[in-house]
Scaffold this motif. Structure first.
Motif, PDB file in Angstrom:
ATOM      1  N   PRO A 162     -96.911  10.000  47.575  1.00  0.00           N
ATOM      2  CA  PRO A 162     -97.075  11.365  47.067  1.00  0.00           C
ATOM      3  C   PRO A 162     -96.058  11.693  45.971  1.00  0.00           C
ATOM      4  N   THR A 163     -96.403  12.715  45.215  1.00  0.00           N
ATOM      5  CA  THR A 163     -95.511  13.234  44.179  1.00  0.00           C
ATOM      6  C   THR A 163     -94.589  14.293  44.772  1.00  0.00           C
ATOM      7  N   ILE A 164     -93.337  14.286  44.366  1.00  0.00           N
ATOM      8  CA  ILE A 164     -92.399  15.310  44.827  1.00  0.00           C
ATOM      9  C   ILE A 164     -92.911  16.681  44.403  1.00  0.00           C
ATOM     10  N   LEU A 165     -92.963  17.585  45.348  1.00  0.00           N
ATOM     11  CA  LEU A 165     -93.487  18.918  45.066  1.00  0.00           C
ATOM     12  C   LEU A 165     -92.354  19.924  44.838  1.00  0.00           C
ATOM     13  N   GLU A 166     -92.737  21.120  44.459  1.00  0.00           N
ATOM     14  CA  GLU A 166     -91.762  22.176  44.162  1.00  0.00           C
ATOM     15  C   GLU A 166     -91.911  23.322  45.155  1.00  0.00           C
ATOM     16  N   PHE A 167     -90.818  23.683  45.810  1.00  0.00           N
ATOM     17  CA  PHE A 167     -90.823  24.853  46.673  1.00  0.00           C
ATOM     18  C   PHE A 167     -90.829  26.120  45.807  1.00  0.00           C
ATOM     19  N   ILE A 168     -91.512  27.147  46.273  1.00  0.00           N
ATOM     20  CA  ILE A 168     -91.527  28.422  45.567  1.00  0.00           C
ATOM     21  C   ILE A 168     -90.434  29.293  46.185  1.00  0.00           C
ATOM     22  N   LYS A 169     -89.274  29.278  45.575  1.00  0.00           N
ATOM     23  CA  LYS A 169     -88.099  29.927  46.148  1.00  0.00           C
ATOM     24  C   LYS A 169     -88.236  31.447  46.207  1.00  0.00           C
ATOM     25  N   GLN A 170     -88.921  32.025  45.214  1.00  0.00           N
ATOM     26  CA  GLN A 170     -88.992  33.480  45.139  1.00  0.00           C
ATOM     27  C   GLN A 170     -89.670  34.098  46.365  1.00  0.00           C
ATOM     28  N   THR A 171     -90.598  33.375  46.974  1.00  0.00           N
ATOM     29  CA  THR A 171     -91.346  33.916  48.114  1.00  0.00           C
ATOM     30  C   THR A 171     -91.007  33.207  49.420  1.00  0.00           C
ATOM     31  N   GLY A 193    -100.516   3.691  54.588  1.00  0.00           N
ATOM     32  CA  GLY A 193    -100.267   4.977  53.947  1.00  0.00           C
ATOM     33  C   GLY A 193     -98.804   5.167  53.642  1.00  0.00           C
ATOM     34  N   SER A 194     -98.467   6.376  53.201  1.00  0.00           N
ATOM     35  CA  SER A 194     -97.080   6.663  52.836  1.00  0.00           C
ATOM     36  C   SER A 194     -96.851   8.169  52.899  1.00  0.00           C
ATOM     37  N   TYR A 195     -95.575   8.533  52.964  1.00  0.00           N
ATOM     38  CA  TYR A 195     -95.233   9.950  52.890  1.00  0.00           C
ATOM     39  C   TYR A 195     -93.832  10.116  52.321  1.00  0.00           C
ATOM     40  N   ILE A 196     -93.574  11.316  51.809  1.00  0.00           N
ATOM     41  CA  ILE A 196     -92.241  11.656  51.337  1.00  0.00           C
ATOM     42  C   ILE A 196     -91.709  12.809  52.169  1.00  0.00           C
ATOM     43  N   HIS A 197     -90.401  12.915  52.233  1.00  0.00           N
ATOM     44  CA  HIS A 197     -89.737  13.970  52.991  1.00  0.00           C
ATOM     45  C   HIS A 197     -88.932  14.815  52.029  1.00  0.00           C
ATOM     46  N   GLN A 198     -89.177  16.131  52.054  1.00  0.00           N
ATOM     47  CA  GLN A 198     -88.444  17.053  51.187  1.00  0.00           C
ATOM     48  C   GLN A 198     -87.842  18.176  52.012  1.00  0.00           C
ATOM     49  N   GLU A 199     -86.836  18.826  51.448  1.00  0.00           N
ATOM     50  CA  GLU A 199     -86.169  19.887  52.172  1.00  0.00           C
ATOM     51  C   GLU A 199     -85.550  20.886  51.199  1.00  0.00           C
ATOM     52  N   ILE A 200     -85.374  22.110  51.687  1.00  0.00           N
ATOM     53  CA  ILE A 200     -84.741  23.157  50.913  1.00  0.00           C
ATOM     54  C   ILE A 200     -83.784  23.907  51.834  1.00  0.00           C
ATOM     55  N   ARG A 201     -82.600  24.261  51.316  1.00  0.00           N
ATOM     56  CA  ARG A 201     -81.562  24.862  52.141  1.00  0.00           C
ATOM     57  C   ARG A 201     -81.932  26.279  52.572  1.00  0.00           C
ATOM     58  N   VAL A 202     -81.652  26.569  53.834  1.00  0.00           N
ATOM     59  CA  VAL A 202     -81.850  27.895  54.418  1.00  0.00           C
ATOM     60  C   VAL A 202     -80.533  28.307  55.069  1.00  0.00           C
ATOM     61  N   SER A 203     -80.095  29.546  54.832  1.00  0.00           N
ATOM     62  CA  SER A 203     -78.820  30.014  55.371  1.00  0.00           C
ATOM     63  C   SER A 203     -79.017  31.171  56.338  1.00  0.00           C
ATOM     64  N   PHE A 204     -78.057  31.332  57.254  1.00  0.00           N
ATOM     65  CA  PHE A 204     -78.055  32.436  58.213  1.00  0.00           C
ATOM     66  C   PHE A 204     -76.895  33.368  57.883  1.00  0.00           C
ATOM     67  N   SER A 205     -77.169  34.657  57.941  1.00  0.00           N
ATOM     68  CA  SER A 205     -76.096  35.624  57.710  1.00  0.00           C
ATOM     69  C   SER A 205     -75.282  35.794  58.987  1.00  0.00           C
ATOM     70  N   GLU A 206     -74.054  36.276  58.823  1.00  0.00           N
ATOM     71  CA  GLU A 206     -73.182  36.436  59.981  1.00  0.00           C
ATOM     72  C   GLU A 206     -73.693  37.516  60.929  1.00  0.00           C
ATOM     73  N   ASP A 207     -74.270  38.591  60.370  1.00  0.00           N
ATOM     74  CA  ASP A 207     -74.767  39.645  61.248  1.00  0.00           C
ATOM     75  C   ASP A 207     -75.955  39.175  62.085  1.00  0.00           C
ATOM     76  N   PHE A 208     -76.767  38.292  61.528  1.00  0.00           N
ATOM     77  CA  PHE A 208     -77.882  37.737  62.296  1.00  0.00           C
ATOM     78  C   PHE A 208     -77.355  36.908  63.462  1.00  0.00           C
ATOM     79  N   VAL A 209     -76.417  36.029  63.188  1.00  0.00           N
ATOM     80  CA  VAL A 209     -75.866  35.158  64.232  1.00  0.00           C
ATOM     81  C   VAL A 209     -75.107  35.973  65.283  1.00  0.00           C
TER      82      VAL A 209
END
Length: 321
Positions: free
Chosen positions: A138-147, A295-311
């Motif tokens: 597969p081709t590396i895809l793009e995460f839509i960060k705005q949404t 077959g084949s697959y790729i693994h992608q990831e995008i950083r997600v953070s937690f706020s202190e008030d949530f924790v």
């Protein structure tokens, strides 16, 4: 070891679907062979299994105790002007409920497939029979960060959402959202990882977590009540919430399957989004002169953070490692 186990989970599922006709005790035996190989673009070690069809006495295929693995085959993968040669080996079998011997497989080290590239597998069996297939990673895809929900806070919202740009209408995706936490017992901190489910289902007296499964949609939603429940579960029954700390950031992960694996899951299941195998579905194989899946697959990831008030809302502390 975890990479080997992941491969064999996928390969075993493919094997039982692609060989269902050959295990039919009421039909005539047909000599056939199955090749399963799933190239992973996130690791430099790849695996292949080769098995033969077998005929059973009676009606239960699980009564057959001879390992159908084929040894001594010549296994090669070609790409560009290069060739990768696989070696056969074995490890101790952890599940001996059916087969007692070693767990056999073929492997190649220092081979990390690249995205958007064609690979061809060629298998020459000891009896001279040749099996082959092709895959395009597969081709590396793009995460839509705005949404996408990249910062999780204690603000009242209904759900977390993650979107990515679609590469093909025929590609299947497997999303996953996890978080890391520490638990302190007798002064010793131990790190754990927990996956957040999509929902919970009641089965009798038990509550079962249901996680995202293979799906063609380029988005996934997590109900915020479910997210909060997942965080609460790590300290369920423990009144000392101060013994728990949440790592400040994690990753939303995505497995992108190639067209072969996407077609396999789409064909083998009545609805997109199921890793479970139903052997009464239409068989899928892309192996020339045999059965199985290459077959084949790729693994992608995008950083997600937690706020202190949530924790802090759970009584936990926020840590940055």
């Amino acid at each position: 070891m975890r990479k080997i186990l992941l491969f064999f989970i996928i390969a075993a599922a493919i094997f039982f679907v692609s060989c269902e006709d050959n295990l039919n005790p009421t039909g005539d035996y047909r000599e056939s062979y199955t090749v399963n190989c799933v190239l992973r673009c996130d690791t430099s070690v790849q695996f292949v299994t080769i098995t033969k069809a077998y005929q059973i006495e009676g009606t239960n295929p699980l009564d057959y105790k001879d390992d159908p693995f084929i040894k001594g085959a010549e296994v090669k993968i070609y790409y560009d002007d290069k060739v990768v040669l696989f070696n056969d080996t074995s490890i101790a079998r952890t599940d001996t409920s059916r087969y007692n011997g070693q767990l056999n497989y073929y492997y190649a080290k220092n081979f990390k497939p690249e995205e958007n590239k064609e690979y061809e597998i060629d298998v020459l069996l000891p009896n001279g029979r040749r099996l082959s297939s092709k895959t395009k990673t597969p081709t590396i895809l793009e995460f839509i960060k705005q949404t996408s929900s990249l910062l999780i806070t204690n603000e009242p919202i209904e759900q977390l959402s993650y979107y990515w740009k679609i590469m093909s209408n025929d590609v299947v995706y497997v999303p996953r959202l996890t978080f890391y936490y520490y638990k302190t017992v007798d002064g010793v901190k131990t790190k754990f990882k927990k996956q957040i489910p999509l929902r919970y289902e009641e089965q009798g007296s038990n509550t079962i977590a249901v996680y995202p499964k293979p799906d063609k949609h380029p988005y996934v939603f997590y109900d915020m009540d479910i997210v909060r429940k997942a965080f609460e579960e790590i300290s369920k029954g423990d009144p000392y919430k101060g013994n728990y700390s949440i790592v400040s950031s994690t990753y939303f992960e995505l497995m992108v399957l190639d067209e072969n694996l996407s077609a396999y899951y789409s064909t083998s299941n009545s609805a997109y989004g199921e890793f479970s195998v139903k052997i009464d579905e239409t068989d899928f194989s892309n192996i020339t002169n045999g059965f199985g899946v290459f077959g084949s697959y790729i693994h992608q990831e995008i950083r997600v953070s937690f706020s202190e008030d949530f924790v802090n809302s759970f009584g936990y502390a926020l840590v940055y490692n």
